[in-house]
Design an enzyme around this catalytic site. Structure first.
Site, mmCIF file in Angstrom:
data_model
loop_
_atom_site.group_PDB
_atom_site.id
_atom_site.type_symbol
_atom_site.label_atom_id
_atom_site.label_comp_id
_atom_site.label_asym_id
_atom_site.label_seq_id
_atom_site.Cartn_x
_atom_site.Cartn_y
_atom_site.Cartn_z
ATOM 1 N N CYS A 114 56.919 22.874 6.721
ATOM 2 C CA CYS A 114 56.303 21.754 7.563
ATOM 3 C C CYS A 114 56.886 20.313 6.968
ATOM 4 C CB CYS A 114 54.919 21.515 7.427
ATOM 5 S SG CYS A 114 54.164 23.173 7.934
ATOM 6 N N HIS A 254 51.694 14.463 7.743
ATOM 7 C CA HIS A 254 51.637 15.971 8.280
ATOM 8 C C HIS A 254 50.276 16.246 8.689
ATOM 9 C CE1 HIS A 254 52.363 19.936 9.306
ATOM 10 N NE2 HIS A 254 51.918 20.491 8.384
ATOM 11 N N ASN A 284 48.510 22.035 13.801
ATOM 12 C CA ASN A 284 49.589 21.858 13.080
ATOM 13 C C ASN A 284 50.811 22.292 13.666
ATOM 14 O OD1 ASN A 284 51.546 22.192 10.791
ATOM 15 N ND2 ASN A 284 50.175 23.389 9.555
HETATM 16 O O1 UT7 Z 1 51.335 23.076 6.981
HETATM 17 C C1 UT7 Z 1 51.250 23.872 6.006
HETATM 18 C C2 UT7 Z 1 50.515 23.532 4.930
HETATM 19 N N1 UT7 Z 1 48.904 24.254 5.273
HETATM 20 C C3 UT7 Z 1 48.082 23.538 4.834
HETATM 21 O O2 UT7 Z 1 47.870 22.461 4.430
HETATM 22 C C4 UT7 Z 1 46.634 24.419 5.035
HETATM 23 C C5 UT7 Z 1 45.863 23.963 3.948
HETATM 24 N N2 UT7 Z 1 44.507 24.688 3.975
HETATM 25 C C6 UT7 Z 1 43.542 24.524 5.011
HETATM 26 O O3 UT7 Z 1 43.761 23.541 5.758
HETATM 27 C C7 UT7 Z 1 42.215 25.251 4.411
HETATM 28 O O4 UT7 Z 1 42.376 25.757 3.364
HETATM 29 C C8 UT7 Z 1 41.713 26.103 5.901
HETATM 30 C C9 UT7 Z 1 41.461 25.418 6.866
HETATM 31 C C10 UT7 Z 1 43.151 27.052 5.861
HETATM 32 C C11 UT7 Z 1 40.746 27.086 5.374
HETATM 33 O O5 UT7 Z 1 39.463 26.070 5.189
HETATM 34 P P1 UT7 Z 1 38.618 26.448 4.047
HETATM 35 O O6 UT7 Z 1 37.586 25.253 3.875
HETATM 36 O O7 UT7 Z 1 39.678 26.385 2.698
HETATM 37 O O8 UT7 Z 1 37.844 27.845 4.230
HETATM 38 P P2 UT7 Z 1 37.897 28.981 3.228
HETATM 39 O O9 UT7 Z 1 39.449 29.715 3.624
HETATM 40 O O10 UT7 Z 1 37.679 28.937 1.999
HETATM 41 O O11 UT7 Z 1 36.906 29.758 4.068
HETATM 42 C C12 UT7 Z 1 35.666 29.827 4.156
HETATM 43 C C13 UT7 Z 1 34.957 30.710 4.829
HETATM 44 C C14 UT7 Z 1 35.488 32.078 4.467
HETATM 45 O O12 UT7 Z 1 34.121 32.985 4.476
HETATM 46 P P3 UT7 Z 1 33.350 33.348 3.413
HETATM 47 O O13 UT7 Z 1 34.338 34.242 2.493
HETATM 48 O O14 UT7 Z 1 32.885 31.980 2.696
HETATM 49 O O15 UT7 Z 1 32.216 34.122 4.020
HETATM 50 C C15 UT7 Z 1 36.340 32.521 5.505
HETATM 51 O O16 UT7 Z 1 36.197 34.058 5.687
HETATM 52 O O17 UT7 Z 1 35.263 30.633 6.300
HETATM 53 C C16 UT7 Z 1 35.705 31.912 6.801
HETATM 54 N N3 UT7 Z 1 36.746 31.626 7.776
HETATM 55 C C17 UT7 Z 1 36.266 31.392 9.163
HETATM 56 N N4 UT7 Z 1 35.141 31.443 9.996
HETATM 57 C C18 UT7 Z 1 35.205 31.127 11.009
HETATM 58 C C19 UT7 Z 1 37.844 31.384 7.670
HETATM 59 N N5 UT7 Z 1 38.650 31.236 8.885
HETATM 60 C C20 UT7 Z 1 37.810 31.249 9.683
HETATM 61 C C21 UT7 Z 1 37.532 30.779 11.159
HETATM 62 N N6 UT7 Z 1 36.280 30.794 11.757
HETATM 63 N N7 UT7 Z 1 38.744 30.763 12.030
#
Ligand code: UT7
Length: 327
Positions: A114, A254, A284
């Site tokens: 990215c 970004h 993104n």
């Molecule tokens: O451009 C390249 C660089 N990329 C980035 O910069 C991405 C950076 N990371 C992020 O933006 C965030 O980490 C994400 C948006 C990808 C994820 O957000 P988060 O607040 O870190 O969520 P998480 O991965 O800790 O997940 C929290 C919960 C999980 O459930 P449990 O284990 O707490 O029960 C996930 O399974 O949310 C769940 N989850 C979802 N629920 C509903 C993950 N994706 C989804 C979804 N819908 N789409």
């Protein structure tokens, strides 16, 4: 004597088809509420089947040439930053060169996740400042929908397709690209990768059936590194041109997650209106994200001549980078 490298044209191109969070609710176990509150995304644009990176690149580049008043045959170099070329060979930049009929231009692609556009802008500005080339077309484009597992809710809600481009031309010292700071940490490649489809594990029936051609991401890890490294590269690039955070008029980060952007904004001590955010409408778009946001801020009159603008990105590699421009 090194000259300046100024941006003389700027345009973007996104697909017409809109995929909303509500559409995604019908595809995977997710909700508009989760996606918007965790990422700031409402909708994203997705290409039609058969439209590759060159399609959006050409659309954006034609408009860029028009706005800059540059004829295709005047271009000396075309650089396309992308992780989603039309195909492994030839470089997408060669397809763009052919479509534009830019017959005097050299062409190559650049892969930096990215951060691709900031890397390409940095490289392009060196060619111009050093005097090797006078007109360089820099394109940032990605069709991440082609690498997305539409059954994986942890990634498929994040990405969209899009392109943006600009032309760099010689200017006075202190005009255009003032300084850049690039970085990488391959030790962290495990946090954002695609396992198969390259020379080590070529595509096969097995790799496809195991889904190894899709993007895998440890979102939390990427998040932590993103904020830290974007801030430090911003500080370094500003210092390089004798400036500090207080001199920034605009930050164009970004667009990966509005929470990452907010954290960076707070650390940089900037007001909300100084930071360009359009992730709600495009998600993104990887290498497309910064030029798309930059074009929007330029078109709606937010960026004014003389403004100090920071472009800062972060992505797979891991890579990061900042370019400071005097608009
Ligand atoms: O451009 C390249 C660089 N990329 C980035 O910069 C991405 C950076 N990371 C992020 O933006 C965030 O980490 C994400 C948006 C990808 C994820 O957000 P988060 O607040 O870190 O969520 P998480 O991965 O800790 O997940 C929290 C919960 C999980 O459930 P449990 O284990 O707490 O029960 C996930 O399974 O949310 C769940 N989850 C979802 N629920 C509903 C993950 N994706 C989804 C979804 N819908 N789409």
């Amino acid at each position: 004597m090194l000259k300046g490298a100024r941006v003389t044209g700027l345009a973007s191109a996104v697909p017409e088809r809109v995929l909303t969070n509500y559409d995604l609710e019908k595809m995977v176990d997710t909700s508009d509420e989760w996606i918007f509150s965790r990422t700031g995304i409402r909708e994203r644009r997705i290409v039609e089947p058969g439209q590759g990176a060159s399609h959006l690149s050409v659309q954006s580049s034609r408009e860029t040439l028009k706005r800059a008043g540059v004829a295709p045959e005047e271009l000396d170099l075309i650089m396309v930053a992308t992780v989603t070329p039309d195909s492994p060979l030839p470089a997408t930049s060669c397809l763009v060169q052919s479509e534009l009929k830019a017959k005097n231009a050299a062409a190559f692609d650049l892969v930096a996740g990215c951060s691709g556009f900031v890397y390409a802008l940095s490289a392009g500005s060196q060619f111009v400042k050093g005097g090797a080339y006078r007109k360089v077309l820099v394109v940032g484009v990605d069709i991440l929908s082609s690498l997305t597992n539409w059954k994986d809710r942890t990634t498929c809600v994040l990405f969209g397709d899009g392109a943006g481009s600009c032309i760099l031309e010689p200017g006075e010292p202190g005009e255009g690209v003032l300084a850049v700071s690039l970085g990488a940490d391959g030790e962290c490649s495990k946090f954002l990768y695609i396992e198969a489809g390259g020379s080590k594990l070529p595509p096969s029936r097995d790799t496809v059936s195991r889904g190894q051609h899709y993007i895998q991401m440890a979102g939390n890890e990427v998040f932590k590194h993103a904020v830290r490294e974007m801030e430090s590269s911003l500080v370094k690039a500003l210092k390089e041109c004798g400036l500090g955070m207080g001199d920034l008029d605009f930050l164009i980060p970004h667009q990966a997650n509005v929470r990452i952007i907010d954290a960076l904004r707070r650390r940089a001590g900037l007001k909300e209106e100084q930071v360009v955010v359009n992730i709600d409408r495009f998600g993104n778009t990887s290498s497309g994200s910064i030029p798309i946001a930059m074009e929007e801020a330029c078109r709606d009159g937010r960026l004014k001549k003389g403004d100090i603008v920071g472009l800062t990105a972060f992505g797979a590699g891991l890579t990061w980078g900042t370019a400071i421009l005097r608009w």
